[in-house]
Design a protein around this motif. Structure first.
Motif, PDB file in Angstrom:
ATOM      1  N   LEU A  96       0.811  -1.268   0.058  1.00  0.00           N
ATOM      2  CA  LEU A  96      -0.090   0.054  -0.047  1.00  0.00           C
ATOM      3  C   LEU A  96       0.777   1.312  -0.110  1.00  0.00           C
ATOM      4  O   LEU A  96       1.935   1.218   0.376  1.00  0.00           O
ATOM      5  N   LEU A 133      -3.426  -0.981   8.391  1.00  0.00           N
ATOM      6  CA  LEU A 133      -2.772   0.440   7.947  1.00  0.00           C
ATOM      7  C   LEU A 133      -1.913   0.867   8.934  1.00  0.00           C
ATOM      8  O   LEU A 133      -1.697   0.405   9.995  1.00  0.00           O
ATOM      9  N   GLN A 143      -3.564   5.219   2.039  1.00  0.00           N
ATOM     10  CA  GLN A 143      -3.799   3.776   2.099  1.00  0.00           C
ATOM     11  C   GLN A 143      -5.327   3.430   1.951  1.00  0.00           C
ATOM     12  O   GLN A 143      -5.802   2.577   1.250  1.00  0.00           O
TER      13      GLN A 143
END
Length: 245
Positions: A96, A133, A143
């Motif tokens: 990400l 995350l 993200q």
């Protein structure tokens, strides 16, 4: 009734400082999940005895797995995995976006990623995306935008479950972005249980989440706070029973 779990295992190092892969596997086994999404797994890292933790946990549970390395340094890897005993196909495994110039307490931000698999559940095909995350809202923003975009959720058929450690309570913008697109399993579960998962010894925060699309009915949700679970990691697992409509 199928059961799915998300669990940040903290590299299998418990709050007592003990490194114990078998203990983490035992915590998972207590809940008897059909699908398991794990975050913070070490693979061949000296700090955790060079064990392939994803493989070791899957072997103990009698499951197979797909692993995504958010961080790779030579033979060392660190990341997330989805485990199951059901038929499973890897769809995508990728990093990400990060914010390379942002630093927290003098250190750069940790690399993050996601893994997307397709699992056959009761004769239906279910998409499952596991992610972890970042810690700060600016990186969570980029993200979450990537995950909502055309390469991830925008391309995924339904029914779908997105789950993992989002490092975001319901007040955070990243949580609200996912909640606007998918349903929070806590809100859809009977009784709307709070089920905080962090920190494990005295859980107060809801930062581990399960989001579901249309076609996924939530029949139950809990964060098992067993004696073993309170020490095996700094997070508790979050467990969801569901039905594919």
């Amino acid at each position: 009734m199928p059961r799915i779990m998300t669990y940040n295992v903290h590299s299998c190092r418990g709050v007592d400082g003990r490194l114990d892969v078998a203990r983490v596997a035992a915590v998972i086994a207590q809940s008897r999940p059909d699908i398991v999404a794990l975050q913070e797994l070490d693979v061949h890292r000296p700090r955790t005895g060079r064990v392939d933790q994803a493989h070791a946990i899957a072997e103990r549970l009698g499951m197979h797995f797909h692993f995504n390395a958010a961080l790779t340094v030579e033979e060392e890897r660190y990341g997330d995995a989805v485990l199951t005993g059901l038929p499973m196909r890897l769809v995508k495994s990728a990093p990400l976006p990060n914010l390379p110039r942002v630093r927290v307490r003098g250190r750069g931000l940790e690399d993050r990623g996601a893994v997307w698999v397709e699992i056959e559940v009761d004769g239906r095909t279910l998409q499952v995306i596991n992610t972890h995350l970042g810690l700060v809202p600016p990186e969570q923003k980029v993200q979450s935008e990537a995950l909502i975009g055309p390469d991830w959720l925008g391309a995924a058929p339904r029914p779908l479950i997105l789950l993992g450690d989002f490092n975001a309570t319901p007040r955070y913008a990243a949580y609200k972005r996912f909640g606007a697109l998918l349903g929070d399993a806590r809100r859809r579960a009977p009784g709307r249980p709070g089920a905080p998962t962090f920190p494990s010894r005295l859980p107060m925060l809801r930062i581990d989440h399960v989001f579901v699309s249309e076609g996924v009915e939530v029949d139950g949700l809990h964060a098992p706070d067993t004696a073993l679970g309170k020490v095996a990691s700094d997070h508790l697992p979050l467990v969801v029973d569901f039905t594919l409509a």
